[in-house]
Write a protein that holds these residues in place. Sequence first.
Motif, PDB file in Angstrom:
ATOM      1  N   VAL A 139      12.178 -65.647  -7.558  1.00 37.41           N
ATOM      2  CA  VAL A 139      13.035 -66.801  -7.281  1.00 37.41           C
ATOM      3  C   VAL A 139      12.633 -67.457  -5.969  1.00 37.41           C
ATOM      4  O   VAL A 139      12.701 -68.696  -5.826  1.00 37.41           O
ATOM      5  CB  VAL A 139      14.513 -66.369  -7.253  1.00 37.41           C
ATOM      6  N   SER A 144      15.487 -71.637  -6.075  1.00 42.83           N
ATOM      7  CA  SER A 144      16.786 -71.213  -6.597  1.00 42.83           C
ATOM      8  C   SER A 144      17.184 -72.063  -7.794  1.00 42.83           C
ATOM      9  O   SER A 144      16.699 -73.172  -7.985  1.00 42.83           O
ATOM     10  CB  SER A 144      17.848 -71.310  -5.504  1.00 42.83           C
ATOM     11  N   MET A 227      20.660 -67.471  -4.167  1.00 36.49           N
ATOM     12  CA  MET A 227      19.372 -67.798  -4.778  1.00 36.49           C
ATOM     13  C   MET A 227      19.500 -68.110  -6.265  1.00 36.49           C
ATOM     14  O   MET A 227      18.494 -68.386  -6.922  1.00 36.49           O
ATOM     15  CB  MET A 227      18.400 -66.633  -4.586  1.00 36.49           C
ATOM     16  N   GLN A 230      24.300 -72.505  -8.055  1.00 33.97           N
ATOM     17  CA  GLN A 230      24.727 -73.242  -6.866  1.00 33.97           C
ATOM     18  C   GLN A 230      26.097 -73.876  -7.100  1.00 33.97           C
ATOM     19  O   GLN A 230      26.458 -74.195  -8.233  1.00 33.97           O
ATOM     20  CB  GLN A 230      23.702 -74.335  -6.523  1.00 33.97           C
TER      21      GLN A 230
END
Length: 285
Positions: A139, A144, A227, A230
């Motif tokens: 990642v 991310s 990561m 969101q």
Amino acid sequence: MAKSDSKTPASEAVKRFKKQKNAVAALIFVLLLIVIGIFGPVMAPHGINEFDYNAILKGPSITHFFGTDEFGRDLFSRILCGTRISLSIGLLAVTAGAVCGTFLGLAGGYYGGIIDSVIMRICDTLFAFPGIILAIAIVAILGSGLYNVVIAVAVFSTPTFARLVRGRTLALKNAIFVQAARNLGAPNTRILLKHILPGAVPDIIVQYTMSIGSSILTASSLSFLGMGAQPPTPEWGLLLANGRTYMMTSIHTTLFPGAVIFLTVLSFNILGDGLRDALDPKLTD
């Protein structure tokens, strides 16, 4: 006339599975999660981004079953809607890892030689890293986001399936029925798909089931570290991360997301154990 006793391997496996109460309970919970994942947005009593600044960090109540978060959003609704996201990540990642790993395991075990050596050395290299560390590295390279989390989890899931299928392929490729098919001129592709792969399916099913739980846990860990998903995505790991700041004064912000992750991973692990015992032909009642 007496009825014939038509026992099949599938029916015997179902009987063995039904005797395992913990596995049956885990299956029911998993099926419930799938239903919630499909209908979660419809079942949610509030919108996932419906702010109520008069109910910030309120504890569980009749209006908000799991309480509210730092923006007054209903935590129960966000967990319901997050079920689809977390399950999708686990299913997609493990499915991709299972398909790639099965293909590599069949090729390496059947053909051997340099093909097997290269595949196994790559798997050994991936096994040298703890799963979460490998996922973090992938990642970090890709960036991310949920899609990159799926790729990361799929990559570290692949070698497990590859080694599992390779071992079964090595055990079956010299079996009498495989040699007979080879002598009759059956192509290698048909031998692999029609004769060897079915023998590895029970092991694949068990590993697939147990890998979903670990994949969900890894995806949640990545989101917890910032990561993965969101804001304002209601992914379980992100909900847990958002609530850790307030856990000393509003423990419900971490208690409920953490409990859902725990129960989900535990259920998939118990279900995998139950399937392993039910599908093992060496077991006797």
